[in-house]
Structure formats: structure tokens, C-alpha cells
Design an enzyme around this catalytic site. Structure first.
Site, PDB file in Angstrom:
ATOM      1  N   HIS A   1       8.176   8.326   4.415  1.00  0.00           N
ATOM      2  CA  HIS A   1       6.968   9.142   4.630  1.00  0.00           C
ATOM      3  C   HIS A   1       7.178  10.616   4.275  1.00  0.00           C
ATOM      4  O   HIS A   1       6.249  11.407   4.443  1.00  0.00           O
ATOM      5  CB  HIS A   1       6.435   9.026   6.070  1.00  0.00           C
ATOM      6  CG  HIS A   1       5.819   7.703   6.370  1.00  0.00           C
ATOM      7  ND1 HIS A   1       4.689   7.560   7.154  1.00  0.00           N
ATOM      8  CD2 HIS A   1       6.158   6.450   5.996  1.00  0.00           C
ATOM      9  CE1 HIS A   1       4.378   6.279   7.240  1.00  0.00           C
ATOM     10  NE2 HIS A   1       5.261   5.584   6.547  1.00  0.00           N
TER      11      HIS A   1
ATOM     12  N   GLU B   1      -0.680  -1.827   5.255  1.00  0.00           N
ATOM     13  CA  GLU B   1       0.210  -1.743   6.423  1.00  0.00           C
ATOM     14  C   GLU B   1       0.123  -0.376   7.082  1.00  0.00           C
ATOM     15  O   GLU B   1       0.295  -0.255   8.294  1.00  0.00           O
ATOM     16  CB  GLU B   1       1.666  -2.028   6.007  1.00  0.00           C
ATOM     17  CG  GLU B   1       2.640  -2.121   7.166  1.00  0.00           C
ATOM     18  CD  GLU B   1       3.159  -0.767   7.655  1.00  0.00           C
ATOM     19  OE1 GLU B   1       3.432  -0.639   8.866  1.00  0.00           O
ATOM     20  OE2 GLU B   1       3.268   0.167   6.828  1.00  0.00           O
ATOM     21  N   GLU B   2      -0.146   0.652   6.280  1.00  0.00           N
ATOM     22  CA  GLU B   2      -0.038   2.022   6.764  1.00  0.00           C
ATOM     23  C   GLU B   2      -1.223   2.497   7.605  1.00  0.00           C
ATOM     24  O   GLU B   2      -1.096   3.449   8.366  1.00  0.00           O
ATOM     25  CB  GLU B   2       0.133   2.984   5.572  1.00  0.00           C
ATOM     26  CG  GLU B   2       1.392   2.768   4.744  1.00  0.00           C
ATOM     27  CD  GLU B   2       2.656   3.189   5.467  1.00  0.00           C
ATOM     28  OE1 GLU B   2       2.573   3.661   6.621  1.00  0.00           O
ATOM     29  OE2 GLU B   2       3.744   3.045   4.895  1.00  0.00           O
TER      30      GLU B   2
ATOM     31  N   ASP C   1       0.832  -1.209   0.000  1.00  0.00           N
ATOM     32  CA  ASP C   1       0.000   0.000   0.000  1.00  0.00           C
ATOM     33  C   ASP C   1       0.865   1.257   0.000  1.00  0.00           C
ATOM     34  O   ASP C   1       2.059   1.227   0.312  1.00  0.00           O
ATOM     35  CB  ASP C   1      -0.941   0.011   1.193  1.00  0.00           C
ATOM     36  CG  ASP C   1      -0.211  -0.125   2.530  1.00  0.00           C
ATOM     37  OD1 ASP C   1       0.815  -0.846   2.578  1.00  0.00           O
ATOM     38  OD2 ASP C   1      -0.640   0.476   3.522  1.00  0.00           O
TER      39      ASP C   1
END
Length: 395
Positions: free
Chosen positions: A366, A139-140, A81
């Protein structure tokens, strides 16, 4: 088998990069990865493996590679993702989906895993065991995909599990590891404080929720400084204080949201207990109503010491031109839902350096300008491939 696998991976380095760039151009958010999941499933079409789609609470995929000989079963996981970030990296394969970016490296994770899995499929007759490739969604974004995949029961037969994360902490070629608690756990909270609004000139006729909220912001910091063992790790971050109103009006209600990090379940229990106690005290002290939502997201990630030692020694022992150094890292502050696998299955989650060449201060995961040295993709494939070979050689 090991030498064959290494040769095959080296010959397909450009393919890994090509896959990574395609995925980078076409990122999808957590729980919305329909096209990415289809791309992954299509990659395995026609191959002699079992492919299970829509595993867990989203688009998870499990590919089972049965070996030619009976033996143990291991899992290899890669997430796929992306993040709600507008890309600012200066690359020719920028995201085509505005406001969405592979800013954490999951595109590289998927690229190495697809090619590694394909090579293992070709060599499966030489395996004395079974490999389950776990392509994980979401996952995020909590609750994440890992927990639901574990709860599906489809990994109940695993004897071990391994995964990697690319990080710009070192150049490509450096592999890092840490034994025991290695990533922080994370919880989320939201507090609504209900007071009584009024005119700014008459505070005695109102009950100011902002004053109560300001006290909460200060008070919760004493949890870390006065309630947690100084040798433990705990962080409480106030990320949002929604008290916007008019300058001469006493606000009747506010909302505060925050992020909590910790390196052990015991620390999390202390923080949760003390936050509730402070909230109860504010209700009494200020005469307001408090509604506290507290939700643990991901647990701390615990690398099994035995498997971590195995991974480190296995990689230090290989003579591979692309794996230049294997080193111990300190615990890391981010959170990872790979922790859910490790709660049930012994294994190790380790790290692959990816700092772009010539860059001294890289943008971390990020960040909207996050970028990698694509040589790290082959390093990841080789590192995990060597771990697989060593595991089956010893078992």
C-alpha cells in the site's frame, strides 16, 4: 505429477513476470476491473475448462478444472484489483493509469495463478479431484468481492481452500504461515455530531460540536485501554475529523470517521457496544445530536489449525531450490476478505516473502513505492502447486 508441474512452472517463470508487468502497467480499482477481468477470461479461451464470469457483486471469475479421476474439490484464490495510489516506484513498467497502482501485489497474485492454473489444466487427467480457480475482484474496497462469491453458492462443493499473499517481510524463497486468527478484522464508523452554531465571543448562546467531538476522540480510546482484555487485540483509529470552519465561529456540526481493528469477533462486539454507549453519553452530556454509522467490513481471518499444519509440513517436506525456508509468522495487523471464504470452508491463507534484493528496509504493501522481487512469483506458484499435489496425494 508433482515433478512435471514443477518443471512446467520453472519453464514459464518469464511468462509469469511478463503477465505481472502487463497487469502492473494497467491497474484498475475495485469494482472497476472490467479490462483486467477480460484479460483473465481471454487467457482461458480455448482451454478445456468451465469459465464463469461476473461472479458475485462484480467481475469475479471461477474456472473449474475437473480431474481425470473422482475425488475432493479444492479452491485456489487470487485477487486482481488495484489501489487509488499514485505510483512512485522506480520501475520501467509503471502504472499507465494515473492515480491507480498495484501497490499490494495483486498483479503478482494473478500472474502466478494464471500460469499455475494453465499447468494444472494440462495435467488435469492426473488429478484425482477437481480444482476451482477463483479470480477475485475488489479485495481492497468493502464490501469486497469474497463475501458475494461465497453467497453465490458456486463454492458450496469445496472441501478446502488455499490462497497466498506476497509480503516484504522476508526475501523471496521464504514462505510464512500462522495458525488460528491470522489477520485482523476491520470495521468502519462515521459519527455526525449536530450542535448549534454561534459567534466565538458568545459560547453560552451556542452548542459547540467540536468540543463534543474532541471528547469523543479521547473517550473512545478508553475502550481499548479499559474495556478490552489486555491479552486481546483492538485498535481504534480516528482517520478524519472534519470540523473546518472559521476561526471565530462556533461550528454547528462536525463529522468524524475512523477505522477499527480486532483479532476476534468477541472483541469487535465489545468495541461496537462501547462506542454506542459513549455516543449516547455525549448526547446527554453536551446536549448535542449524534448519528453513528457503524459497519463491520471484513471479519478476522481464521486459518484452520489442521490445514495450516498440513500446509507447513507439506512445504517443509519438499526439496525445492526456490523454497528456501518455511517459518511461522505472528498474527498480522492488516485485514483480508479471504476471511469470508474461511468462515465457510476450511483452509489456509499463507505468505510469500518478496523483499527486493539488496533492500534492508522495503516499502510495505500500500506504499506508493511498493515493489517486489519478481522471483517471489515463481515461489508463490510452486508453493501453491506443492500444496495442491500434497492434498490430492493424501486425499
Amino acid at each position: 505429477m508433482r515433478s512435471k508441474l514443477v518443471e512446467m512452472l520453472e519453464a514459464r517463470k518469464d511468462e509469469m513476470i511478463e503477465i505481472r508487468r502487463y497487469l502492473h502497467e494497467n491497474p484498475e480499482l475495485s469494482f472497476e476491473e472490467e479490462n483486467t477481468a477480460k484479460y483473465i477470461a481471454d487467457f482461458y479461451q480455448g482451454k478445456d475448462v468451465q469459465v464463469e464470469t461476473n461472479v458475485g457483486n462484480g467481475y469475479g471469475i471461477i474456472v473449474t478444472i475437473p480431474g481425470g479421476k473422482p475425488g475432493k474439490t479444492i479452491g485456489l484464490r487470487a485477487d486482481f484489483d488495484a489501489l487509488p495510489i499514485t505510483e512512485e516506484a522506480d520501475v520501467p513498467f509503471k502504472s499507465k493509469n494515473e492515480g491507480v497502482m498495484h501497490a499490494c501485489g495483486h498483479d503478482a497474485h494473478t500472474a502466478y495463478m494464471l500460469v499455475l492454473a494453465d499447468c494444472l489444466i494440462e495435467l488435469k487427467d492426473e488429478l484425482n479431484g477437481t480444482i476451482k480457480i477463483i479470480h477475485q475482484h475488489a479485495e481492497e474496497l468493502p464490501p469486497g468481492g469474497a463475501k458475494s462469491i461465497v453467497q453465490s453458492g458456486k463454492l458450496a462443493d469445496l472441501d478446502a481452500i488455499f490462497g497466498i499473499h506476497i509480503l516484504p517481510l522476508d526475501e523471496a524463497g521464504v514462505v510464512g504461515y500462522h495458525s488460528g486468527y491470522s489477520f485482523n478484522g476491520r470495521s468502519y464508523f462515521k459519527l455526525k455530531i449536530q450542535g448549534q452554531g454561534g459567534h466565538g465571543s458568545s459560547p453560552h448562546k451556542a452548542n459547540d460540536s467540536i468540543v463534543a467531538g474532541a471528547h469523543f476522540v479521547t473517550a473512545v480510546q478508553t475502550i481499548v485501554s479499559r474495556r478490552i482484555n489486555p491479552m486481546d487485540v483492538g485498535v481504534i483509529t480516528i482517520g478524519s475529523f472534519d470540523g473546518k470552519g472559521t476561526f471565530n465561529v462556533i461550528k454547528d456540526s462536525i463529522e468524524i470517521e475512523g477505522d477499527i481493528r480486532y483479532m476476534s469477533d468477541e472483541t469487535e462486539e465489545v468495541i461496537a457496544r462501547e462506542m454506542k454507549r459513549i455516543t449516547d453519553g455525549i448526547e446527554v452530556e453536551f446536549g448535542v445530536g449524534c448519528t453513528l454509522e457503524y459497519k463491520p467490513d471484513y471479519p478476522p481471518l481464521y486459518n484452520d489449525p489442521g490445514f495450516t499444519t498440513f500446509v507447513a509440513e507439506a512445504l517443509k517436506a519438499v526439496d525445492d531450490k526456490d523454497i528456501k525456508e518455511v517459518k511461522e509468522y505472528p498474527p498480522l495487523a492488516p485485514s483480508e476478505d479471504f476471511a469470508y471464504y474461511l468462515e465457510k470452508i476450511p483452509g489456509c491463507y499463507f505468505f510469500i516473502g518478496c523483499t527486493p534484493k539488496g533492500v534492508k528496509e522495503p516499502y510495505f504493501n500500500h506504499h506508493p513505492k511498493f515493489d517486489i522481487d519478481e522471483d517471489a512469483i515463481l515461489v508463490a506458484a510452486k508453493a501453491v502447486g506443492h500444496v495442491v499435489c500434497s492434498y490430492f496425494e493424501e486425499n
